[in-house]
Design an enzyme around this catalytic site. Structure first.
Site, PDB file in Angstrom:
ATOM      1  N   SER A  16       0.836  -0.919   0.088  1.00  0.00           N
ATOM      2  CA  SER A  16      -0.078   0.017   0.001  1.00  0.00           C
ATOM      3  C   SER A  16       0.708   1.376   0.048  1.00  0.00           C
ATOM      4  O   SER A  16       1.731   1.257   0.972  1.00  0.00           O
ATOM      5  CB  SER A  16      -0.911   0.027   1.136  1.00  0.00           C
ATOM      6  OG  SER A  16      -1.925  -0.810   1.080  1.00  0.00           O
ATOM      7  N   HIS A  47      -3.229   0.782  -4.702  1.00  0.00           N
ATOM      8  CA  HIS A  47      -2.954  -0.207  -5.539  1.00  0.00           C
ATOM      9  C   HIS A  47      -3.388  -0.233  -6.866  1.00  0.00           C
ATOM     10  O   HIS A  47      -4.547  -0.275  -7.358  1.00  0.00           O
ATOM     11  CB  HIS A  47      -3.450  -1.775  -4.848  1.00  0.00           C
ATOM     12  CG  HIS A  47      -3.019  -1.859  -3.709  1.00  0.00           C
ATOM     13  ND1 HIS A  47      -1.853  -2.809  -3.248  1.00  0.00           N
ATOM     14  CD2 HIS A  47      -3.221  -1.361  -2.285  1.00  0.00           C
ATOM     15  CE1 HIS A  47      -1.538  -2.901  -1.969  1.00  0.00           C
ATOM     16  NE2 HIS A  47      -2.407  -1.953  -1.345  1.00  0.00           N
ATOM     17  N   HIS A  69      -5.733  -8.850  -1.817  1.00  0.00           N
ATOM     18  CA  HIS A  69      -5.859  -9.049  -0.390  1.00  0.00           C
ATOM     19  C   HIS A  69      -7.033 -10.154  -0.382  1.00  0.00           C
ATOM     20  O   HIS A  69      -7.834 -10.003  -1.154  1.00  0.00           O
ATOM     21  CB  HIS A  69      -6.125  -7.815   0.468  1.00  0.00           C
ATOM     22  CG  HIS A  69      -5.125  -6.728   0.206  1.00  0.00           C
ATOM     23  ND1 HIS A  69      -5.063  -5.828  -0.667  1.00  0.00           N
ATOM     24  CD2 HIS A  69      -3.981  -6.645   0.795  1.00  0.00           C
ATOM     25  CE1 HIS A  69      -3.999  -4.919  -0.581  1.00  0.00           C
ATOM     26  NE2 HIS A  69      -3.441  -5.456   0.315  1.00  0.00           N
ATOM     27  N   TYR A  71      -9.136  -9.911   1.980  1.00  0.00           N
ATOM     28  CA  TYR A  71     -10.555  -9.227   2.211  1.00  0.00           C
ATOM     29  C   TYR A  71     -11.056  -8.484   1.439  1.00  0.00           C
ATOM     30  O   TYR A  71     -12.229  -8.175   1.599  1.00  0.00           O
ATOM     31  CB  TYR A  71      -9.923  -8.005   3.487  1.00  0.00           C
ATOM     32  CG  TYR A  71      -9.132  -6.966   3.160  1.00  0.00           C
ATOM     33  CD1 TYR A  71      -9.651  -6.089   2.247  1.00  0.00           C
ATOM     34  CD2 TYR A  71      -7.884  -6.841   3.413  1.00  0.00           C
ATOM     35  CE1 TYR A  71      -8.797  -4.966   1.780  1.00  0.00           C
ATOM     36  CE2 TYR A  71      -6.923  -5.922   2.875  1.00  0.00           C
ATOM     37  CZ  TYR A  71      -7.273  -5.110   2.109  1.00  0.00           C
ATOM     38  OH  TYR A  71      -6.476  -3.981   1.807  1.00  0.00           O
ATOM     39  N   GLU A  72     -10.430  -8.522   0.076  1.00  0.00           N
ATOM     40  CA  GLU A  72     -11.098  -7.939  -1.152  1.00  0.00           C
ATOM     41  C   GLU A  72     -12.236  -8.992  -1.602  1.00  0.00           C
ATOM     42  O   GLU A  72     -12.883  -8.674  -2.279  1.00  0.00           O
ATOM     43  CB  GLU A  72     -10.334  -7.900  -2.185  1.00  0.00           C
ATOM     44  CG  GLU A  72      -9.324  -6.519  -1.903  1.00  0.00           C
ATOM     45  CD  GLU A  72      -8.117  -6.176  -2.945  1.00  0.00           C
ATOM     46  OE1 GLU A  72      -8.472  -5.552  -3.934  1.00  0.00           O
ATOM     47  OE2 GLU A  72      -6.967  -6.852  -2.676  1.00  0.00           O
ATOM     48  N   ALA A  99       2.665  -2.215   3.859  1.00  0.00           N
ATOM     49  CA  ALA A  99       2.685  -1.254   4.823  1.00  0.00           C
ATOM     50  C   ALA A  99       2.243  -2.265   5.995  1.00  0.00           C
ATOM     51  O   ALA A  99       1.312  -2.755   6.026  1.00  0.00           O
ATOM     52  CB  ALA A  99       1.533  -0.141   4.481  1.00  0.00           C
ATOM     53  N   MET A 202      -2.116  -7.063   6.552  1.00  0.00           N
ATOM     54  CA  MET A 202      -3.197  -7.804   5.876  1.00  0.00           C
ATOM     55  C   MET A 202      -2.838  -8.508   4.676  1.00  0.00           C
ATOM     56  O   MET A 202      -3.610  -8.770   3.772  1.00  0.00           O
ATOM     57  CB  MET A 202      -4.577  -6.868   5.928  1.00  0.00           C
ATOM     58  CG  MET A 202      -5.004  -6.356   7.101  1.00  0.00           C
ATOM     59  SD  MET A 202      -6.042  -5.022   6.778  1.00  0.00           S
ATOM     60  CE  MET A 202      -6.278  -3.980   8.024  1.00  0.00           C
ATOM     61  N   SER A 203      -1.607  -8.943   4.622  1.00  0.00           N
ATOM     62  CA  SER A 203      -1.291  -9.342   3.195  1.00  0.00           C
ATOM     63  C   SER A 203       0.187 -10.300   3.349  1.00  0.00           C
ATOM     64  O   SER A 203       0.403 -10.503   4.644  1.00  0.00           O
ATOM     65  CB  SER A 203      -0.819  -8.127   2.320  1.00  0.00           C
ATOM     66  OG  SER A 203       0.231  -7.461   2.770  1.00  0.00           O
ATOM     67  N   ASN A 226       2.290   3.266  10.890  1.00  0.00           N
ATOM     68  CA  ASN A 226       1.471   3.575  11.987  1.00  0.00           C
ATOM     69  C   ASN A 226       1.770   2.601  13.210  1.00  0.00           C
ATOM     70  O   ASN A 226       2.392   1.471  13.294  1.00  0.00           O
ATOM     71  CB  ASN A 226      -0.121   3.594  11.982  1.00  0.00           C
ATOM     72  CG  ASN A 226      -0.492   2.003  11.425  1.00  0.00           C
ATOM     73  OD1 ASN A 226      -0.262   1.583  10.505  1.00  0.00           O
ATOM     74  ND2 ASN A 226      -1.085   1.348  12.517  1.00  0.00           N
ATOM     75  N   HIS A 240      -6.549   4.354   6.402  1.00  0.00           N
ATOM     76  CA  HIS A 240      -5.769   4.162   5.259  1.00  0.00           C
ATOM     77  C   HIS A 240      -5.104   5.133   4.797  1.00  0.00           C
ATOM     78  O   HIS A 240      -3.981   5.118   3.977  1.00  0.00           O
ATOM     79  CB  HIS A 240      -6.744   3.076   4.184  1.00  0.00           C
ATOM     80  CG  HIS A 240      -6.089   2.758   3.039  1.00  0.00           C
ATOM     81  ND1 HIS A 240      -4.931   1.821   3.349  1.00  0.00           N
ATOM     82  CD2 HIS A 240      -6.171   3.051   1.791  1.00  0.00           C
ATOM     83  CE1 HIS A 240      -4.614   1.381   2.082  1.00  0.00           C
ATOM     84  NE2 HIS A 240      -5.208   2.124   1.082  1.00  0.00           N
TER      85      HIS A 240
HETATM   86  O1  LIG Z   1      -0.105  -4.955   2.988  1.00  0.00           O
HETATM   87  P1  LIG Z   1      -0.397  -3.941   2.037  1.00  0.00           P
HETATM   88  O2  LIG Z   1      -1.061  -4.266   0.904  1.00  0.00           O
HETATM   89  O3  LIG Z   1       0.910  -3.040   2.176  1.00  0.00           O
HETATM   90  O4  LIG Z   1      -1.409  -3.126   2.773  1.00  0.00           O
HETATM   91  C1  LIG Z   1      -1.678  -2.669   4.315  1.00  0.00           C
HETATM   92  O5  LIG Z   1      -2.352  -1.380   4.156  1.00  0.00           O
HETATM   93  C2  LIG Z   1      -4.000  -1.479   3.931  1.00  0.00           C
HETATM   94  C3  LIG Z   1      -4.469  -1.004   5.438  1.00  0.00           C
HETATM   95  O6  LIG Z   1      -4.221   0.467   5.098  1.00  0.00           O
HETATM   96  C4  LIG Z   1      -4.063  -3.181   4.279  1.00  0.00           C
HETATM   97  O7  LIG Z   1      -4.170  -3.760   3.161  1.00  0.00           O
HETATM   98  C5  LIG Z   1      -2.822  -3.788   4.744  1.00  0.00           C
HETATM   99  O8  LIG Z   1      -2.598  -4.815   4.420  1.00  0.00           O
HETATM  100  O1  HPA Z   2      -2.161  -1.259  12.034  1.00  0.00           O
HETATM  101  C1  HPA Z   2      -2.304  -1.836  10.905  1.00  0.00           C
HETATM  102  N1  HPA Z   2      -2.753  -2.968  11.096  1.00  0.00           N
HETATM  103  C2  HPA Z   2      -3.315  -4.007   9.978  1.00  0.00           C
HETATM  104  N2  HPA Z   2      -2.701  -3.811   8.784  1.00  0.00           N
HETATM  105  C3  HPA Z   2      -2.204  -2.656   8.628  1.00  0.00           C
HETATM  106  N3  HPA Z   2      -1.621  -2.042   7.631  1.00  0.00           N
HETATM  107  C4  HPA Z   2      -1.024  -0.994   7.621  1.00  0.00           C
HETATM  108  N4  HPA Z   2      -1.196  -0.583   9.073  1.00  0.00           N
HETATM  109  C5  HPA Z   2      -1.832  -1.865   9.680  1.00  0.00           C
END
Ligand SMILES: O=P(O)(O)O[C@H]1O[C@H](CO)[C@@H](O)[C@H]1O
Ligand code: HPA
Length: 276
Positions: A16, A47, A69, A71-72, A99, A202-203, A226, A240
């Site tokens: 991300s 993305h 992902h 969750y999509e 991220a 989440m990836s 964060n 996000h």
């Molecule tokens: O893992 P990437 O795709 O970088 O994205 C991260 O950022 C998103 C949340 O802000 C979620 O999709 C999390 O997995």
């Molecule tokens: O704090 C978080 N939690 C889960 N996924 C994330 N992706 C960016 N930041 C986070």
């Protein structure tokens, strides 16, 4: 493949807000996911949904500007489909970036965590892209996952960080994948912290599982966007937009690191490309 002359040795999955990694490729050929038969579509802001081929420091690369992902609503097979495509294209090394939120007290937003290992929470309860009949052409039924993040590349990345003067931003750590799409509750954050997780997202884990299964060498990094809220006294909350903003702020450093690492790593050229 008739539409590009590039035959990639390295694949990069952009997390991300990290799609700018593709901008560093020279002599680009770029394809929208919507124009590639069988490819899923990106639905998440940050993305872009493009596959970019090009050269980086003498290596041929393919870069996913946008990942998929769970969750999509994609099946895990779909989220990891590109990894097997890369294997079939002859890729030997996969770079995964993401991220992530930090749980470790020593990791601040803007820091970069070299992924040493992961906890695949969905995988632990059977949500694993390797579930179902095993395709022996790609790898074994029961693949080992110890050492799935290549140690030599991790060391080289740290060495490069020192030379670039950014070692202060970097440390190794354990990434955990949760299903999302909601960010963690405070109780969940405390649980992850107690379990020894340094950063959460989440990836990534399913991609790495599939890559390791088919014998790709993997390097991973998390941009800490964060701090995960762990205290009931803390009024911060993550969103996000903020995640993408940190990606923009650190884009140059991440680009430099990845570029140098790709330039300096050795390629074996022994990928037999015979997975299927
Ligand atoms: O893992 P990437 O795709 O970088 O994205 C991260 O950022 C998103 C949340 O802000 C979620 O999709 C999390 O997995
Ligand atoms: O704090 C978080 N939690 C889960 N996924 C994330 N992706 C960016 N930041 C986070």
């Amino acid at each position: 493949m008739s539409q590009t002359k590039h035959r990639p040795q390295v694949a990069i999955i952009c997390g991300s807000g990290l799609g700018m990694l593709a901008d560093t490729l020279k002599c680009q050929d770029s394809f929208a996911y919507s124009d590639i038969p069988g490819f899923p579509q990106s639905t998440v802001q940050g993305h872009a949904g493009r596959l970019v081929f090009g050269e980086l420091k003498g290596k041929t690369c393919v870069c996913m500007q946008g990942r998929f992902h769970m969750y999509e609503g994609h099946s895990l097979l779909k989220t990891t489909f590109p990894v097997r495509v890369f294997k079939l294209l002859g890729v030997e090394t996969l770079f995964v970036t993401n991220a992530a939120g930090s749980l470790a007290d020593g990791l601040q937003p803007g820091d970069i965590m070299i992924i040493k290992d992961h906890v695949n929470f969905p995988g632990l309860v059977g949500l694993n892209p390797l579930c179902g009949p095993n395709d022996d052409k790609f790898g074994p039924r029961f693949p080992a996952m110890s050492g799935c993040y290549d140690k030599n590349l991790r060391c080289l990345a740290m060495e490069i960080a020192k030379q670039l003067g950014v070692a202060g931003l970097m440390q190794e750590g354990v990434y955990a994948m949760v299903g999302g799409p909601n960010f963690e509750t405070i109780a969940e954050a405390r649980l992850l912290h107690r379990l020894g997780v340094d950063a959460v997202g989440m990836s990534t884990a399913p991609e790495v599982v599939v890559a390791t299964h088919c014998g790709l060498r993997v390097f991973g990094l998390s941009l800490i966007t964060n701090k995960v809220v762990k205290s009931y006294e803390d009024s911060d909350s993550v969103n996000h937009e903020g995640v993408l903003e940190v990606g923009r702020l650190r884009s140059h450093t991440v680009q430099q690191l990845v570029t140098e690492l790709i330039g300096r790593m050795e390629i074996n050229n022994n990928n037999t490309n015979n997975a299927a």
